[in-house]
Design a protein around this motif. Structure first.
Motif, PDB file in Angstrom:
ATOM      1  N   ARG A  44      -0.274  -6.392  -3.696  1.00  0.00           N
ATOM      2  CA  ARG A  44      -0.771  -5.904  -4.855  1.00  0.00           C
ATOM      3  C   ARG A  44      -0.020  -6.520  -6.026  1.00  0.00           C
ATOM      4  N   GLY A  45       0.423  -7.499  -5.921  1.00  0.00           N
ATOM      5  CA  GLY A  45       1.215  -8.471  -7.239  1.00  0.00           C
ATOM      6  C   GLY A  45       2.593  -7.761  -7.581  1.00  0.00           C
ATOM      7  N   ASP A  46       3.252  -6.942  -6.835  1.00  0.00           N
ATOM      8  CA  ASP A  46       4.400  -6.296  -7.366  1.00  0.00           C
ATOM      9  C   ASP A  46       5.673  -6.985  -6.598  1.00  0.00           C
ATOM     10  N   LEU A  47       6.038  -8.159  -7.306  1.00  0.00           N
ATOM     11  CA  LEU A  47       7.128  -9.065  -6.626  1.00  0.00           C
ATOM     12  C   LEU A  47       8.611  -8.453  -6.743  1.00  0.00           C
ATOM     13  N   ALA A  48       8.677  -7.760  -7.973  1.00  0.00           N
ATOM     14  CA  ALA A  48       9.840  -6.936  -8.000  1.00  0.00           C
ATOM     15  C   ALA A  48      10.060  -5.877  -7.013  1.00  0.00           C
ATOM     16  N   GLU A  49       9.194  -5.119  -6.466  1.00  0.00           N
ATOM     17  CA  GLU A  49       9.367  -4.200  -5.318  1.00  0.00           C
ATOM     18  C   GLU A  49       9.597  -4.770  -4.305  1.00  0.00           C
ATOM     19  N   ALA A  50       8.931  -5.911  -4.028  1.00  0.00           N
ATOM     20  CA  ALA A  50       9.156  -6.632  -2.935  1.00  0.00           C
ATOM     21  C   ALA A  50      10.581  -7.227  -2.884  1.00  0.00           C
ATOM     22  N   GLY A  51      11.072  -7.631  -3.844  1.00  0.00           N
ATOM     23  CA  GLY A  51      12.291  -7.949  -3.802  1.00  0.00           C
ATOM     24  C   GLY A  51      13.441  -6.997  -3.741  1.00  0.00           C
ATOM     25  N   ARG A  52      12.802  -5.798  -4.141  1.00  0.00           N
ATOM     26  CA  ARG A  52      13.909  -4.491  -4.054  1.00  0.00           C
ATOM     27  C   ARG A  52      14.041  -4.081  -2.260  1.00  0.00           C
ATOM     28  N   VAL A  53      12.685  -4.227  -1.737  1.00  0.00           N
ATOM     29  CA  VAL A  53      12.613  -3.855  -0.304  1.00  0.00           C
ATOM     30  C   VAL A  53      13.510  -4.607   0.443  1.00  0.00           C
ATOM     31  N   LEU A  54      13.348  -6.122  -0.009  1.00  0.00           N
ATOM     32  CA  LEU A  54      14.084  -7.174   0.865  1.00  0.00           C
ATOM     33  C   LEU A  54      15.464  -7.059   0.512  1.00  0.00           C
ATOM     34  N   GLY A  55      16.010  -6.342  -0.614  1.00  0.00           N
ATOM     35  CA  GLY A  55      17.322  -6.070  -0.702  1.00  0.00           C
ATOM     36  C   GLY A  55      17.906  -5.154  -0.060  1.00  0.00           C
ATOM     37  N   VAL A  56      16.914  -3.965   0.294  1.00  0.00           N
ATOM     38  CA  VAL A  56      17.316  -2.881   1.113  1.00  0.00           C
ATOM     39  C   VAL A  56      17.828  -3.277   2.512  1.00  0.00           C
ATOM     40  N   GLY A  57      16.669  -4.087   3.225  1.00  0.00           N
ATOM     41  CA  GLY A  57      16.873  -4.746   4.510  1.00  0.00           C
ATOM     42  C   GLY A  57      18.118  -5.900   4.423  1.00  0.00           C
ATOM     43  N   ALA A  58      18.188  -6.598   3.401  1.00  0.00           N
ATOM     44  CA  ALA A  58      19.665  -7.524   3.440  1.00  0.00           C
ATOM     45  C   ALA A  58      20.536  -6.450   3.317  1.00  0.00           C
ATOM     46  N   GLY A  59      20.812  -5.372   2.573  1.00  0.00           N
ATOM     47  CA  GLY A  59      22.009  -4.549   2.573  1.00  0.00           C
ATOM     48  C   GLY A  59      22.293  -3.899   3.774  1.00  0.00           C
ATOM     49  N   PRO A  79      12.083 -13.023  -8.758  1.00  0.00           N
ATOM     50  CA  PRO A  79      12.053 -11.589  -8.374  1.00  0.00           C
ATOM     51  C   PRO A  79      12.784 -11.274  -7.173  1.00  0.00           C
ATOM     52  N   PHE A  80      12.654 -12.264  -6.400  1.00  0.00           N
ATOM     53  CA  PHE A  80      13.592 -11.951  -4.925  1.00  0.00           C
ATOM     54  C   PHE A  80      15.194 -12.113  -5.183  1.00  0.00           C
ATOM     55  N   LEU A  81      15.462 -12.985  -5.869  1.00  0.00           N
ATOM     56  CA  LEU A  81      16.712 -13.184  -6.179  1.00  0.00           C
ATOM     57  C   LEU A  81      17.472 -12.139  -6.815  1.00  0.00           C
ATOM     58  N   ARG A  82      16.733 -11.536  -7.821  1.00  0.00           N
ATOM     59  CA  ARG A  82      17.112 -10.454  -8.540  1.00  0.00           C
ATOM     60  C   ARG A  82      17.265  -9.017  -7.807  1.00  0.00           C
ATOM     61  N   GLY A  83      15.928  -8.995  -6.987  1.00  0.00           N
ATOM     62  CA  GLY A  83      16.218  -7.623  -6.138  1.00  0.00           C
ATOM     63  C   GLY A  83      16.965  -7.619  -5.272  1.00  0.00           C
ATOM     64  N   VAL A  84      17.366  -8.672  -4.374  1.00  0.00           N
ATOM     65  CA  VAL A  84      18.349  -8.832  -3.375  1.00  0.00           C
ATOM     66  C   VAL A  84      19.731  -8.570  -4.030  1.00  0.00           C
ATOM     67  N   THR A  85      20.017  -9.423  -4.989  1.00  0.00           N
ATOM     68  CA  THR A  85      21.207  -9.364  -5.652  1.00  0.00           C
ATOM     69  C   THR A  85      21.717  -7.998  -6.118  1.00  0.00           C
ATOM     70  N   ALA A  86      20.668  -7.321  -7.063  1.00  0.00           N
ATOM     71  CA  ALA A  86      20.939  -5.893  -7.447  1.00  0.00           C
ATOM     72  C   ALA A  86      21.312  -4.993  -6.380  1.00  0.00           C
ATOM     73  N   VAL A  87      20.680  -4.916  -5.089  1.00  0.00           N
ATOM     74  CA  VAL A  87      20.976  -4.110  -4.013  1.00  0.00           C
ATOM     75  C   VAL A  87      22.274  -4.323  -3.656  1.00  0.00           C
ATOM     76  N   LEU A  88      22.692  -5.489  -3.339  1.00  0.00           N
ATOM     77  CA  LEU A  88      23.800  -6.191  -2.767  1.00  0.00           C
ATOM     78  C   LEU A  88      24.998  -5.482  -3.508  1.00  0.00           C
ATOM     79  N   ASP A  89      24.797  -5.865  -5.039  1.00  0.00           N
ATOM     80  CA  ASP A  89      25.777  -5.478  -5.891  1.00  0.00           C
ATOM     81  C   ASP A  89      26.055  -4.007  -6.118  1.00  0.00           C
ATOM     82  N   ALA A  90      25.010  -3.294  -6.023  1.00  0.00           N
ATOM     83  CA  ALA A  90      25.211  -1.787  -5.978  1.00  0.00           C
ATOM     84  C   ALA A  90      25.976  -1.320  -4.810  1.00  0.00           C
ATOM     85  N   ARG A  91      25.893  -1.943  -3.707  1.00  0.00           N
ATOM     86  CA  ARG A  91      26.591  -1.857  -2.328  1.00  0.00           C
ATOM     87  C   ARG A  91      28.119  -1.833  -2.690  1.00  0.00           C
TER      88      ARG A  91
END
Length: 480
Positions: A393-408, A432-444
């Protein structure tokens, strides 16, 4: 012991590069006696695997002779078989890619069509390299300018392009009448491997027999007719490496005629799950009809060279670990691969971690939303299903966030300091994927009070890692 010591010397010659290394340095770094090193290097020079690289001034006595690896003395083919295409690379002993191809393949087309496409692409990738072509990046399957070609069309091998973009060579030459230029049996119309009997194995519903396990996951070439030995790599060491020469096209007929390149084997990487030691596929997500297919043994019979089969994520992680792309002093890291599917390659303590049943790394099928969308694996709310839906659906930011949850989740389990991202979905739009994964891991990390893992996009592909499945054991670097 002799082959182990030879592998140690070969590995140091490769690491030294074109500048070379002296026999004295080889003895110091391997712990071998100077006499043993002299015997090994003499044999390697005789067999064309080593050559002089010049001389270095000595503090006393005559200048020291430097030796280097001869990269063109051997090659490995790396194959990345994806759900919608096959990429084939030819790598020399140094791991440098000297030919690179891509062709469309529909994994749902069935056993016969897919195996046929792999055989054709490997053939064309090797025979098309006769002229020394070094192509640019392979054709992008997402590029609208790429001409679609079906796997069943024998006149449409993938691109092998010169640096100027022109096609070179006749492509995959078939014998007159369309017969395969490979020894061994062809597949029957029903997809069974007639070389080992079309009847199902006892207790199996599949039309192919099960494959015997191999301790190192490598299927030796089938007995019977073989291509002539390579003219450039001879002797005991070359034979021990599994030497084979692929036939090149005859100038007058375009059919295979005589050896062209010393090819040590073929590494094939594809989506899992699969049985690495046996080279047998399991229920590849979305393609249950492949369950139980002995891909390694079928390709070894068709190609006449040793074949290794592994998951795409494991092959890529191996290539990153051996090639230094993960960085110096990085014995452990997680590689998250997002292409047509989502998986992980895990390197722990410098070794690819495959698990007790070689099923480790099914990262995309961790459930993070119990009532989420159905996944091809049969479950619901998997990271892969959610990421693919967001990309669709073109929402790469959400894809990056979900990828970050899995990475966490993965970082919490393994405590790795480095997370690498790869796969064409990531490389087409990495931010978008770098930002999403980094944001989740930084928060953790803020919650735990620990430093966050580093996150970056990996350099290197699956096909290059598949070639390392063949090359790594040559240099004493375990591919297991």
């Amino acid at each position: 012991m002799r082959s182990h010591n030879t592998a140690l010397v070969l590995d140091l010659l490769r690491a030294a590069g074109a500048g070379g290394v002296s026999r004295l340095e080889l003895a110091e770094r391997t712990g071998l006696t100077p006499q043993a090193v002299s015997k090994i290097t003499a044999r390697l020079r005789e067999e064309g695997l080593a050559a002089e690289a010049g001389h270095r001034a000595s503090t006393g006595g005559k200048p020291r002779t430097l030796l280097r690896l001869v990269p063109e003395a051997g090659h490995a083919v790396g194959v990345h078989l994806d759900r919608d295409g096959v990429r084939t690379v030819l790598a020399d002993l140094s791991g440098t890619v000297v030919a690179d191809r891509w062709a469309p393949v529909d994994f749902a087309a069935g056993v016969e069509a897919v195996v046929e496409a792999v055989v054709r692409e490997v053939t064309a990738g090797v025979t098309g390299s006769v002229s020394g072509v070094v192509p640019p990046d392979p054709a992008d399957p997402t590029d609208p300018a790429t001409e679609p070609r079906g796997v069943s069309d024998p006149g449409s091998p993938g691109d092998l392009r010169s640096p100027c973009g022109a096609h070179s060579g006749p492509g995959a030459a078939l014998s007159p009448g369309g017969a395969h230029p490979w020894p061994g049996a062809a597949l029957s119309p029903g997809g069974a491997d007639s070389g080992s009997g079309a009847a199902p194995s006892p207790g199996s519903a599949h039309p192919w027999p099960g494959a015997a396990p191999s301790p190192d996951g490598v299927a030796p070439a089938a007995p019977g007719p073989r291509f002539p030995p390579s003219a450039t790599s001879t002797g005991t060491t070359a034979r021990a490496l599994g030497e084979s020469g692929f036939p090149g096209p005859d100038a007058s007929t375009g059919t295979p005629a005589g050896p062209v390149l010393p090819v040590l084997g073929v590494g094939v990487a594809l989506p899992g799950p699969l049985d690495h030691p046996r080279g047998v596929l399991h229920r590849v997500t979305g393609f249950p009809e492949w369950d139980g297919f002995p891909l390694r043994d079928v390709l070894a019979r068709r190609l006449g060279v040793p074949v290794t089969v592994d998951k795409d994520t494991n092959a890529a992680a191996l290539g990153l670990a051996l090639g230094g792309a993960a960085g110096a002093g990085e014995p452990s890291f997680a590689y998250l691969y997002f292409g047509t599917g989502l998986g992980a390659g895990l390197v722990l303590g410098g070794v690819v971690h495959r698990g007790a049943r070689t099923g480790a790394g099914e990262f995309g099928h961790q459930v993070v939303q119990r009532d989420g969308p159905p996944c091809g694996c049969g479950d619901r709310g998997c990271v892969e299903a959610l990421c693919l839906a967001a990309v669709a659906r073109g929402d790469l930011a959400e894809a990056g966030r979900v990828l970050g949850v899995g990475a966490g989740n993965l970082v919490a389990l393994l405590d790795v300091d480095l997370v690498l991202l790869g796969g064409r979905t990531v490389t087409e739009a990495p931010e978008p994927f770098l930002r999403g994964v980094t944001a989740v891991l930084d928060a953790r990390a803020r919650r735990t009070g620990e430093p966050p893992p580093r996150v970056r996009v990996a350099e290197g592909g699956v096909a290059e890692g598949a070639a390392q499945l063949v090359l790594a054991p040559v240099f004493g670097r375990a591919a297991d």
